[in-house]
Design an enzyme around this catalytic site. Structure first.
Site, PDB file in Angstrom:
ATOM      1  N   GLU A 194     -11.596  -8.103  -1.268  1.00 43.53           N
ATOM      2  CA  GLU A 194     -11.924  -9.201  -0.475  1.00 43.53           C
ATOM      3  C   GLU A 194     -13.169  -9.091  -0.130  1.00 43.53           C
ATOM      4  O   GLU A 194     -13.926 -10.330  -0.267  1.00 43.53           O
ATOM      5  CB  GLU A 194     -11.174  -8.913   0.752  1.00 43.53           C
ATOM      6  CG  GLU A 194      -9.532  -8.923   0.772  1.00 43.53           C
ATOM      7  CD  GLU A 194      -9.184  -7.441   0.792  1.00 43.53           C
ATOM      8  OE1 GLU A 194      -8.048  -7.209   1.640  1.00 43.53           O
ATOM      9  OE2 GLU A 194      -9.621  -6.671   0.100  1.00 43.53           O
TER      10      GLU A 194
ATOM     11  N   CYS B 138      -7.276  -4.571   5.095  1.00 42.41           N
ATOM     12  CA  CYS B 138      -7.410  -3.499   6.044  1.00 42.41           C
ATOM     13  C   CYS B 138      -8.341  -3.731   7.128  1.00 42.41           C
ATOM     14  O   CYS B 138      -8.902  -5.054   7.050  1.00 42.41           O
ATOM     15  CB  CYS B 138      -8.075  -2.446   5.063  1.00 42.41           C
ATOM     16  SG  CYS B 138      -9.942  -2.680   4.750  1.00 42.41           S
TER      17      CYS B 138
ATOM     18  N   HIS C 179     -14.325  -3.437  -1.397  1.00 47.16           N
ATOM     19  CA  HIS C 179     -12.766  -3.839  -1.688  1.00 47.16           C
ATOM     20  C   HIS C 179     -12.812  -5.431  -2.212  1.00 47.16           C
ATOM     21  O   HIS C 179     -14.003  -6.055  -2.235  1.00 47.16           O
ATOM     22  CB  HIS C 179     -12.109  -4.023  -0.164  1.00 47.16           C
ATOM     23  CG  HIS C 179     -11.958  -2.663   0.148  1.00 47.16           C
ATOM     24  ND1 HIS C 179     -11.019  -2.547   1.491  1.00 47.16           N
ATOM     25  CD2 HIS C 179     -12.235  -1.261  -0.104  1.00 47.16           C
ATOM     26  CE1 HIS C 179     -10.834  -1.411   1.612  1.00 47.16           C
ATOM     27  NE2 HIS C 179     -11.721  -0.594   0.974  1.00 47.16           N
TER      28      HIS C 179
ATOM     29  N   CYS D 133     -11.986  -5.435   5.895  1.00 45.63           N
ATOM     30  CA  CYS D 133     -11.844  -6.725   5.531  1.00 45.63           C
ATOM     31  C   CYS D 133     -11.315  -7.847   6.392  1.00 45.63           C
ATOM     32  O   CYS D 133     -11.556  -9.053   6.304  1.00 45.63           O
ATOM     33  CB  CYS D 133     -10.855  -6.633   4.147  1.00 45.63           C
ATOM     34  SG  CYS D 133     -11.637  -5.540   2.818  1.00 45.63           S
TER      35      CYS D 133
END
Length: 152
Positions: A56, A84, A54, A87
């Protein structure tokens, strides 16, 4: 200190890179306490066949390497979509000082929408969190992506 829209614009540029690569268009940038970019990333889940790639996660790892520190307590993470659970957990573990995000995520948001991992008082760290920065622009990019995906 830069304004929050400036930070989000930098993250949005990263999201556009993901969009061009047919990844879910999420971008993230970590700024140090002086407002300098310490790390950036965009979703690379498809390219790397890695569910953890992801925006992040990539930006946090990059910032830690740049700053030579596993903690980012004086830093601001700008991300185009609400983090999410994975993260948000990484944000807490890295002790990020502040998180700003654009679009709220009604399905996986873990900074107040579905869960509130970043605000959980039982955990050892709670970053400042500000949502809805450039929300319309960030949400529109996500809508465009998923609309295009459904047409394929």
């Amino acid at each position: 200190m830069h304004n929050l829209n400036f930070y989000m614009e930098q993250a949005f540029r990263e999201a556009l890179k993901a969009f061009e690569k047919k990844e879910v268009p999420v971008g993230a940038v970590v700024f140090d306490s002086n407002g300098n970019i310490a790390g950036k990333g965009h979703n690379q889940v498809e390219a790397l066949s890695d569910a953890t790639a992801h925006a992040e996660m990539i930006a946090l790892t990059s910032a830690m390497a740049t700053l030579g520190n596993k903690y980012l307590d004086g830093c601001t993470l700008a991300v185009t979509m609400e983090p999410c659970p994975m993260c948000a957990g990484a944000i807490v573990n890295a002790k990020v000082g502040r998180v700003i995000f654009g679009a709220y995520d009604p399905k996986m948001g873990a900074s107040g929408t579905v869960l509130n991992i970043t605000g959980c008082r039982e955990l050892n760290h709670q970053p400042e969190v500000i949502g809805g920065i450039m929300e319309n622009k960030c949400s529109e990019l996500l809508r465009d992506f998923f609309s295009e995906l459904r047409r394929r």
